[in-house]
Design an enzyme around this catalytic site. Structure first.
Site, short mmCIF file in Angstrom:
data_model
loop_
_atom_site.label_atom_id
_atom_site.label_comp_id
_atom_site.label_asym_id
_atom_site.label_seq_id
_atom_site.Cartn_x
_atom_site.Cartn_y
_atom_site.Cartn_z
N LEU A 78 -6.05 4.13 6.36
CA LEU A 78 -4.75 4.33 5.75
C LEU A 78 -3.81 5.09 6.68
CD1 LEU A 78 -4.16 4.89 2.08
CD2 LEU A 78 -3.20 6.63 3.56
N MET A 112 -4.05 -2.52 -1.99
CA MET A 112 -4.32 -1.47 -1.02
C MET A 112 -5.80 -1.30 -0.75
SD MET A 112 -3.16 2.54 -1.12
CE MET A 112 -1.52 2.19 -0.49
N LEU A 171 2.77 2.28 7.10
CA LEU A 171 2.68 3.13 5.93
C LEU A 171 3.04 4.57 6.23
CD1 LEU A 171 1.79 3.34 2.92
CD2 LEU A 171 -0.50 3.87 3.76
N ARG A 222 -6.00 -4.06 1.96
CA ARG A 222 -5.41 -3.63 3.23
C ARG A 222 -6.27 -2.61 3.97
NH1 ARG A 222 -4.26 -3.12 7.50
NH2 ARG A 222 -2.27 -2.64 8.54
N TYR A 223 -6.87 -1.67 3.24
CA TYR A 223 -7.53 -0.55 3.92
C TYR A 223 -9.03 -0.43 3.63
CZ TYR A 223 -2.65 0.62 4.44
OH TYR A 223 -1.29 0.55 4.73
N GLU A 228 -4.95 11.85 -10.64
CA GLU A 228 -3.68 12.57 -10.46
C GLU A 228 -2.95 12.73 -11.80
OE1 GLU A 228 0.00 12.67 -7.26
OE2 GLU A 228 -1.06 10.78 -7.60
N GLU A 235 -4.85 7.41 -8.57
CA GLU A 235 -3.58 8.04 -8.93
C GLU A 235 -3.29 8.01 -10.42
OE1 GLU A 235 -2.50 5.74 -5.88
OE2 GLU A 235 -1.48 7.22 -4.64
N HIS A 260 5.09 5.63 -7.31
CA HIS A 260 4.57 6.23 -6.07
C HIS A 260 5.75 6.60 -5.17
CE1 HIS A 260 2.15 7.00 -2.57
NE2 HIS A 260 1.05 6.73 -3.24
N ASP A 301 -5.75 0.64 -12.84
CA ASP A 301 -6.25 2.01 -12.78
C ASP A 301 -6.90 2.26 -11.42
OD1 ASP A 301 -5.60 3.38 -15.15
OD2 ASP A 301 -7.08 2.18 -16.24
#
Length: 328
Positions: free
Chosen positions: A33, A17, A39, A103-104, A283, A279, A200, A276
């Site tokens: 994103l 990602m 997504l 991706r982002y 989170e 999240e 997720h 890691d």
């Protein structure tokens, strides 16, 4: 199929990602994103996706910046993905070259493919670093890589591994992480630890339309628990955002249920993340830990992430080797 030019290096490309590499990068990363309709499908259709994405990323960036500030000002995701790529390539042999396509955020697929072309890589194995397939993550990353390959390096011969949720070496490595997590508890608490897998979350409509993500996640948890033995476990879904119906139960709700049952020791196992990043480090390690303690759970730990654990790297190298044999 032609394997490429004899003697030319082979690429191993890891798709992931990505994430902001500085606090200044948080807002543009969020825009990238939210602008991806594979997504997140924002309301009012494709034409307004990008304007909505710009608006939402602007307002969300303030809080998200503080979360990144709390974990050092950037994501470690690129670091770990590069380490994974380097480790897998080293395990495969001297002819292999490691690459990462995010991706982002950088390095994007176009940049990576241009490097591969310069390096003389004529064939490549492309490995999604999402173990469980969903069109929202793997699907979007694969589509982006195919687009970039057609535009930047159409001569490249490549094969894509889109999921590996039941790969035995992966399950073995994840079970080792769970055992390491159990070792964090006082010895007199270990038999009482409840294992909470956390994946997720996806909008429920992805599952309703036939996305295999939930079944893949369940197969992984069952495979890991076969290796761990007879222990109680639960599954929750984290990282929800936005006013849509999400997969249930929420990981926070499961924590609350365990607290209500009087459970004093909980091991949280991030099941859909292999590195890691925000999240796990914020989170789970900060938000969920504080929440669990506030609810009366005295012992709350997280199993270590796979990152560049030797067992995980070896498992991925074996997976790529098997795919290469199938290709030949």
């Amino acid at each position: 199929m032609n394997d490429g030019t004899p003697g030319s290096p082979i690429g191993i490309v890891l798709l992931n990602m990505g994430g902001p590499d500085s606090l200044e990068a948080v807002e543009p990363f969020l825009y990238n994103l939210f602008a991806d309709r594979d997504l997140i499908q924002l309301p009012l259709g494709a034409l307004l996706q990008k304007p909505f994405a710009r608006l939402i990323s602007h307002f969300r960036a303030k809080n998200v910046v503080e979360n990144y500030r709390a974990i050092g000002g950037k994501t470690p995701l690129l670091h770990w993905t590069q380490r994974q790529a380097q480790g897998i390539a080293a395990g495969l042999g001297a002819d292999w070259r490691p690459y990462v396509a995010m991706r982002y955020w950088q390095p994007r697929a176009d940049e990576t493919l241009a490097r591969m072309k310069e390096d003389g890589v004529s064939r490549a194995l492309v490995l999604s670093m999402y173990p469980h397939y969903t069109g929202a993550t793997t699907g979007s990353s694969v589509k982006d890589f195919r687009r970039a390959a057609a535009a930047v390096y159409p001569e490249l011969k490549y094969r894509i591994i889109e999921h590996w949720y039941d790969w035995p070496g992966y399950l073995d490595a994840l079970a080792l992480c769970v055992r390491a997590g159990l070792e964090k508890f006082p010895e007199d608490q270990r038999a009482r630890v409840r294992i909470l897998f956390s994946a997720h979350a996806l909008p429920q409509k992805f599952i309703d339309r036939g996305d295999p993500y939930l079944e893949h996640v369940l197969d992984t948890t069952r495979g890991v628990m076969k290796r761990i033995g007879n222990r109680s476990w639960r599954l929750g879904f984290q990282s929800r955002s936005g006013p849509v119906k999400w997969m249930e139960p929420d990981t926070v709700d499961v924590i609350d249920q365990l607290a209500a049952e009087g459970r004093q020791a909980v091991l949280l196992v991030p099941i859909s993340f292999v590195s890691d990043h925000i999240e796990t480090l914020h989170e789970i390690d900060i938000e969920y830990r504080e929440h669990a303690h506030a609810k009366g759970i005295a012992f709350f730990e997280r199993s270590p992430s796979l990152n560049d654990a030797p067992e995980f790297i070896a498992a991925m190298a074996d997976l790529v080797s098997k795919e290469l044999e199938n290709w030949r």
